[in-house]
Every structure is written in C-alpha cells, then in structure tokens.
Motif scaffolding. Structure first.
Motif, short mmCIF file in Angstrom:
data_model
loop_
_atom_site.label_atom_id
_atom_site.label_comp_id
_atom_site.label_asym_id
_atom_site.label_seq_id
_atom_site.Cartn_x
_atom_site.Cartn_y
_atom_site.Cartn_z
N ALA A 128 65.94 25.83 3.57
CA ALA A 128 66.68 26.00 3.20
C ALA A 128 67.18 26.18 2.16
O ALA A 128 67.85 26.52 0.84
N ARG A 129 65.13 26.04 0.96
CA ARG A 129 65.20 26.60 -0.46
C ARG A 129 65.31 27.87 -0.59
O ARG A 129 64.44 28.60 -1.33
N GLY A 130 64.70 29.13 0.63
CA GLY A 130 64.46 30.47 1.08
C GLY A 130 63.27 30.57 1.22
O GLY A 130 62.76 31.12 0.32
N TYR A 131 62.19 29.54 1.78
CA TYR A 131 60.74 29.32 2.00
C TYR A 131 60.54 29.06 3.02
O TYR A 131 60.87 28.36 4.02
N ASP A 132 60.10 30.00 3.63
CA ASP A 132 59.78 30.24 5.84
C ASP A 132 58.94 30.03 5.37
O ASP A 132 57.82 30.85 5.05
N LEU A 133 57.98 29.34 6.00
CA LEU A 133 56.54 28.29 6.00
C LEU A 133 56.55 28.67 7.77
O LEU A 133 55.48 27.96 8.53
N SER A 134 57.42 29.23 8.48
CA SER A 134 57.20 29.89 10.24
C SER A 134 55.62 30.53 10.68
O SER A 134 55.09 30.30 11.10
N GLY A 135 54.88 31.59 9.60
CA GLY A 135 54.13 32.13 9.80
C GLY A 135 53.14 31.62 9.40
O GLY A 135 51.92 31.92 9.72
N LEU A 136 52.61 30.82 9.09
CA LEU A 136 51.68 29.74 8.27
C LEU A 136 51.49 29.30 9.88
O LEU A 136 51.74 28.45 10.69
N ARG A 137 50.05 28.95 9.97
CA ARG A 137 49.41 28.17 11.19
C ARG A 137 47.91 27.24 10.49
O ARG A 137 47.26 26.94 9.52
N ALA A 138 47.79 25.69 10.71
CA ALA A 138 47.30 24.84 10.13
C ALA A 138 45.46 25.50 10.39
O ALA A 138 45.41 25.69 11.65
N ARG A 139 44.67 24.94 9.42
CA ARG A 139 43.42 25.13 9.94
C ARG A 139 42.66 23.93 8.43
O ARG A 139 43.37 23.50 8.12
N GLN A 140 41.42 24.05 9.40
CA GLN A 140 41.19 23.18 8.34
C GLN A 140 39.95 23.35 7.60
O GLN A 140 39.30 24.63 7.33
N PHE A 141 39.94 22.79 6.07
CA PHE A 141 39.03 22.94 5.10
C PHE A 141 37.91 22.77 5.15
O PHE A 141 37.16 21.91 6.05
N GLU A 142 36.90 24.01 4.72
CA GLU A 142 35.08 23.53 5.42
C GLU A 142 34.44 24.33 3.69
O GLU A 142 35.21 24.76 3.20
N ALA A 143 33.25 23.20 3.82
CA ALA A 143 32.44 24.19 2.50
C ALA A 143 32.64 25.63 1.56
O ALA A 143 32.47 25.69 0.90
N LEU A 144 32.29 26.36 3.17
CA LEU A 144 32.84 27.64 2.47
C LEU A 144 34.62 28.06 1.97
O LEU A 144 34.18 29.45 0.76
N ASP A 145 35.74 26.91 1.78
CA ASP A 145 35.94 27.45 0.97
C ASP A 145 36.13 27.53 -0.48
O ASP A 145 36.97 28.14 -1.44
#
Length: 144
Positions: free
Chosen positions: A56-73
C-alpha cells in the motif's frame, strides 16, 4: 564495492523484510538483505498482512524469502541492524572471536527516542511499524 547491510528480526517475515524493502526502494546503490534469529520460517515469503501494508506504500516484499542469521553474516555485511534488543543479543551470541562488525538497533536511526521496532505479528500495528521503519531508513540513509 557497495556498502552491505543486513536487517535482523526474530522470524524474518515482518520487520526485517519490511526494512529491507523500504531501504531497497530508497537506496538501490546498497547491498541489502534480511534474516531472522530463529529458523521457524526459513524459505517463507513475508507475512501476508505485512506484505499488504508495505505494498500500500509502494514496497513490494513478495520476492523476499526468510532465512536464518548465521555467524558468516558478520563477514558478509559491514553493518548488521537488529529490530530489538533480544535479537541484538542473539546476534552477539554468534559473534566470532575478533570480529568487529558493528551490530546496532535499527530504530535508533529514527531519531524518535525509540530503540526497538515492535513486532507487528503480535501487535497487529503494521502501519505504525512501517512509519517507524521509514523514519529509521531515512536516518540510516543520511548516516551512511
């Protein structure tokens, strides 16, 4: 090389993908990603109600997918931004020895005296969270 920022919340289905989406629209010159400290939603799209509020504010999140944080980040990103203190603590628990990558609270960039982004999955205030994320994104953009 572009500046790399990672946004982190608990499940990576509401706050952190919203922050990623807002920043992607305003700062396409940056490398942005999001993750969750839990693995509950790995591979899932952002929560439907968050997607609707963001769209509704113009931000398309549909292509994002959840992942878990890891130490390599810690090696992959110059800046890691947690949505709240509990997730910041979980991130710090995974910090490798001698790693100096900064981990900050994203809401601190909003300049509103609020240090945590509330979880709209529980509060149901998706628009209020987006207001805070937009303010923090503007402050972050000015700071980098």
């Amino acid at each position: 090389m572009p500046y790399r920022i990672l946004f982190v919340c608990l499940g990576n289905i509401c706050r952190s993908p919203a922050a990623e989406g807002v920043m992607r629209k305003h700062r396409p010159d940056l490398v942005l990603d999001s993750a969750g400290t839990s693995g509950w939603h790995v591979g899932e799209a952002p929560y439907d109600l968050m997607q609707q509020a963001a769209l509704a504010r113009g931000y398309d999140l549909s292509g994002l997918r959840a992942r878990q944080f890891e130490a390599l980040d810690f090696e992959r990103y110059e800046l890691i931004l947690a949505m709240d203190r509990a997730n910041l603590d979980r991130i710090e628990d995974l910090r490798p020895a001698r790693c100096t990558s900064p981990v900050n609270l994203f809401a601190d960039y909003a300049g509103q005296g609020i240090s945590e982004v509330p979880d709209p999955y529980y509060t149901r205030d998706f628009d209020g969270v987006l207001d805070l994320i937009e303010a923090a994104a503007a402050g972050l953009s000015a700071a980098i």
